[in-house]
Design a protein around this motif. Structure first.
Motif, PDB file in Angstrom:
ATOM      1  N   GLN A   1       0.807  -1.231   0.000  1.00  0.00           N
ATOM      2  CA  GLN A   1       0.000   0.000   0.000  1.00  0.00           C
ATOM      3  C   GLN A   1       0.839   1.279   0.000  1.00  0.00           C
ATOM      4  O   GLN A   1       0.341   2.356   0.332  1.00  0.00           O
ATOM      5  N   THR A   2       2.113   1.148  -0.376  1.00  0.00           N
ATOM      6  CA  THR A   2       2.897   2.361  -0.625  1.00  0.00           C
ATOM      7  C   THR A   2       2.341   3.093  -1.832  1.00  0.00           C
ATOM      8  O   THR A   2       2.296   4.332  -1.867  1.00  0.00           O
ATOM      9  N   LEU A   3       1.911   2.332  -2.829  1.00  0.00           N
ATOM     10  CA  LEU A   3       1.317   2.874  -4.047  1.00  0.00           C
ATOM     11  C   LEU A   3      -0.112   2.375  -4.199  1.00  0.00           C
ATOM     12  O   LEU A   3      -0.514   1.396  -3.566  1.00  0.00           O
ATOM     13  N   THR A   4      -0.852   3.054  -5.078  1.00  0.00           N
ATOM     14  CA  THR A   4      -2.269   2.753  -5.272  1.00  0.00           C
ATOM     15  C   THR A   4      -2.575   2.647  -6.759  1.00  0.00           C
ATOM     16  O   THR A   4      -1.958   3.336  -7.578  1.00  0.00           O
ATOM     17  N   ILE A   5      -3.528   1.797  -7.112  1.00  0.00           N
ATOM     18  CA  ILE A   5      -4.031   1.708  -8.478  1.00  0.00           C
ATOM     19  C   ILE A   5      -5.388   2.389  -8.544  1.00  0.00           C
ATOM     20  O   ILE A   5      -6.271   2.115  -7.719  1.00  0.00           O
ATOM     21  N   GLY A   6      -5.576   3.257  -9.528  1.00  0.00           N
ATOM     22  CA  GLY A   6      -6.858   3.937  -9.679  1.00  0.00           C
ATOM     23  C   GLY A   6      -6.727   5.149 -10.555  1.00  0.00           C
ATOM     24  O   GLY A   6      -5.726   5.352 -11.246  1.00  0.00           O
ATOM     25  N   ASP A   7      -7.749   5.984 -10.545  1.00  0.00           N
ATOM     26  CA  ASP A   7      -7.736   7.229 -11.304  1.00  0.00           C
ATOM     27  C   ASP A   7      -6.974   8.295 -10.528  1.00  0.00           C
ATOM     28  O   ASP A   7      -7.171   8.470  -9.322  1.00  0.00           O
ATOM     29  N   VAL A   8      -6.079   8.986 -11.228  1.00  0.00           N
ATOM     30  CA  VAL A   8      -5.299  10.044 -10.595  1.00  0.00           C
ATOM     31  C   VAL A   8      -5.280  11.265 -11.494  1.00  0.00           C
ATOM     32  O   VAL A   8      -5.243  11.146 -12.727  1.00  0.00           O
ATOM     33  N   GLU A   9      -5.346  12.418 -10.898  1.00  0.00           N
ATOM     34  CA  GLU A   9      -5.350  13.674 -11.646  1.00  0.00           C
ATOM     35  C   GLU A   9      -3.923  14.033 -12.062  1.00  0.00           C
ATOM     36  O   GLU A   9      -3.000  13.973 -11.243  1.00  0.00           O
ATOM     37  N   VAL A  10      -3.762  14.370 -13.324  1.00  0.00           N
ATOM     38  CA  VAL A  10      -2.459  14.759 -13.864  1.00  0.00           C
ATOM     39  C   VAL A  10      -2.560  16.191 -14.375  1.00  0.00           C
ATOM     40  O   VAL A  10      -3.491  16.535 -15.097  1.00  0.00           O
ATOM     41  N   GLN A  11      -1.586  17.006 -13.997  1.00  0.00           N
ATOM     42  CA  GLN A  11      -1.551  18.386 -14.470  1.00  0.00           C
ATOM     43  C   GLN A  11      -0.296  18.621 -15.282  1.00  0.00           C
ATOM     44  O   GLN A  11       0.812  18.360 -14.832  1.00  0.00           O
ATOM     45  N   GLU A  12      -0.496  19.107 -16.502  1.00  0.00           N
ATOM     46  CA  GLU A  12       0.612  19.494 -17.372  1.00  0.00           C
ATOM     47  C   GLU A  12       0.364  20.922 -17.822  1.00  0.00           C
ATOM     48  O   GLU A  12      -0.501  21.179 -18.655  1.00  0.00           O
ATOM     49  N   SER A  13       1.083  21.848 -17.208  1.00  0.00           N
ATOM     50  CA  SER A  13       0.875  23.270 -17.442  1.00  0.00           C
ATOM     51  C   SER A  13      -0.565  23.626 -17.066  1.00  0.00           C
ATOM     52  O   SER A  13      -0.988  23.343 -15.957  1.00  0.00           O
ATOM     53  N   GLU A  14      -1.360  24.194 -17.993  1.00  0.00           N
ATOM     54  CA  GLU A  14      -2.738  24.565 -17.662  1.00  0.00           C
ATOM     55  C   GLU A  14      -3.710  23.411 -17.845  1.00  0.00           C
ATOM     56  O   GLU A  14      -4.904  23.540 -17.555  1.00  0.00           O
ATOM     57  N   ASN A  15      -3.243  22.275 -18.365  1.00  0.00           N
ATOM     58  CA  ASN A  15      -4.124  21.159 -18.675  1.00  0.00           C
ATOM     59  C   ASN A  15      -4.187  20.177 -17.513  1.00  0.00           C
ATOM     60  O   ASN A  15      -3.157  19.754 -16.991  1.00  0.00           O
ATOM     61  N   ILE A  16      -5.407  19.815 -17.143  1.00  0.00           N
ATOM     62  CA  ILE A  16      -5.632  18.847 -16.075  1.00  0.00           C
ATOM     63  C   ILE A  16      -6.523  17.743 -16.619  1.00  0.00           C
ATOM     64  O   ILE A  16      -7.556  18.010 -17.232  1.00  0.00           O
ATOM     65  N   PHE A  17      -6.111  16.498 -16.419  1.00  0.00           N
ATOM     66  CA  PHE A  17      -6.875  15.362 -16.908  1.00  0.00           C
ATOM     67  C   PHE A  17      -6.664  14.191 -15.956  1.00  0.00           C
ATOM     68  O   PHE A  17      -5.821  14.240 -15.054  1.00  0.00           O
TER      69      PHE A  17
ATOM     70  N   GLY B   1      -4.071   4.466 -13.506  1.00  0.00           N
ATOM     71  CA  GLY B   1      -2.734   3.896 -13.417  1.00  0.00           C
ATOM     72  C   GLY B   1      -2.287   3.728 -11.986  1.00  0.00           C
ATOM     73  O   GLY B   1      -3.091   3.749 -11.047  1.00  0.00           O
ATOM     74  N   VAL B   2      -0.980   3.585 -11.818  1.00  0.00           N
ATOM     75  CA  VAL B   2      -0.368   3.468 -10.497  1.00  0.00           C
ATOM     76  C   VAL B   2       0.071   4.857 -10.060  1.00  0.00           C
ATOM     77  O   VAL B   2       0.726   5.576 -10.825  1.00  0.00           O
ATOM     78  N   TYR B   3      -0.282   5.230  -8.856  1.00  0.00           N
ATOM     79  CA  TYR B   3       0.108   6.554  -8.380  1.00  0.00           C
ATOM     80  C   TYR B   3       0.576   6.474  -6.931  1.00  0.00           C
ATOM     81  O   TYR B   3       0.350   5.487  -6.226  1.00  0.00           O
TER      82      TYR B   3
END
Length: 318
Positions: free
Chosen positions: A86-102, A106-108
């Motif tokens: 449980q150091t890492l988790t599988i699921g949906d994670v928010e990714v931010q690249e500059s002004e874009n967020i999606f 994956g593993v986060y």
């Protein structure tokens, strides 16, 4: 989705054909190179010529580096262990690249963030969960099935790719290691030799490069017969003087015995450069022309970037 693109990929895609679909191609034969992917070497303290202009730089400490890039088998084992405890988790994670967020599935895992100076065009790296390894990409050589990560057998000893910088950093940190700093990487790649003209090595083995000495664009290795001129990854330590299926390689080991410090995959390094937070990569890849395999060349991308030609190795204090 807007993604950062490596300069080498942009150049190749504009000048040549599209990248090969490595997800649908038949896998290559399993090749045992005889090089131990669990081995480390000590890089001694002392001066070395750094950069294109051979600036003598003092590294006043010893450190260790992996002999090879981290392999798909090793990275899959890490994902199983770190998700399992449980150091890492599988699921949906928010990714931010500059002004874009999606959102990416994956593993986060958590990351503490980085100092933000408010500099023009500086991307803020906040604390919070970061994507380490996407499970949406068909190009990955690591599959997730029935609750377990497995390296595709034919690619088990190839360099792991498709992880973000956060993923590479998390792997090294999990085992008490770290990503190498750029200067550490370069010294391990070229050593301390100075020629009669006052220059250090341009490549880990010398001043010239042959097609059968490293994995780069149009190097005619066995995998280009399968995938075309853009090629594919080769097993770690493939270029070690052995002959495989009639293909004779030259030994490409660095002065300290490290393999794949030129070609195969770009390698993430650990420096965080203030006011921009891009991460540098070293070594060139199978997508690169031979000029980009010179030891002082670098590439860069944001820490959320991942690609089929980007991997890493770890370092540790000694």
């Amino acid at each position: 989705m807007k993604r950062f693109l490596l300069l080498t990929v942009i150049l190749i895609l504009s000048a040549c054909s599209a990248a090969p679909d490595i997800a649908t191609a038949d896998p290559p034969d399993i090749i045992d190179t005889g090089v131990d992917s669990n081995a480390w070497v000590i890089i001694p303290a002392g001066e070395f010529p750094s950069g294109q202009h051979d600036h003598m730089t003092d590294m006043n400490y010893e450190y260790q580096m992996m002999v090879t890039d981290v392999t798909n088998e090793q990275f899959a084992r890490f994902l199983n262990e770190a998700v399992g405890d449980q150091t890492l988790t599988i699921g949906d994670v928010e990714v931010q690249e500059s002004e874009n967020i999606f959102t990416v599935f994956g593993v986060y895992g958590p990351y503490p963030g980085e100092p933000f100076d408010g500099y023009e065009h500086e991307d803020e790296i906040t604390s919070g969960n970061k994507l380490l390894f996407s499970l949406e990409e068909t190009a990955s050589r690591i599959q997730y099935e029935d609750g377990e990560f497995r390296a595709i057998p034919e690619y088990a000893n190839h360099p792991a790719t498709m992880m973000t910088w956060f993923g590479a950093n998390a792997y090294c940190s999990y085992y008490g290691w770290r990503l190498p700093l750029e200067l550490e990487w370069e010294k391990a790649a070229r050593g301390t030799e100075i020629d009669e003209d006052g220059h250090g090595l341009a490549f880990p083995w010398g001043s010239e490069i042959e097609r059968n000495q490293a994995n780069y664009y149009s190097s005619f290795d066995l995998f280009e017969k399968i995938y075309g001129k853009l090629g594919n990854t080769t097993p770690v330590g493939f270029y070690n003087g052995r002959t495989y299926n009639g293909y004779e390689t030259l030994d490409q080991a660095s002065p300290y015995g490290l393999y794949d410090m030129a070609g195969n995959v770009w390698q993430w390094t650990g420096d965080d450069y203030p006011k921009q937070h891009y991460r540098h990569m070293r070594g060139g890849s199978f997508y690169s022309y031979e000029v980009d395999l010179r030891v002082w060349k670098f590439n860069s991308a944001g820490p959320t970037y991942f690609a089929p030609d980007v991997g890493f190795r770890c370092a540790q204090d000694y």
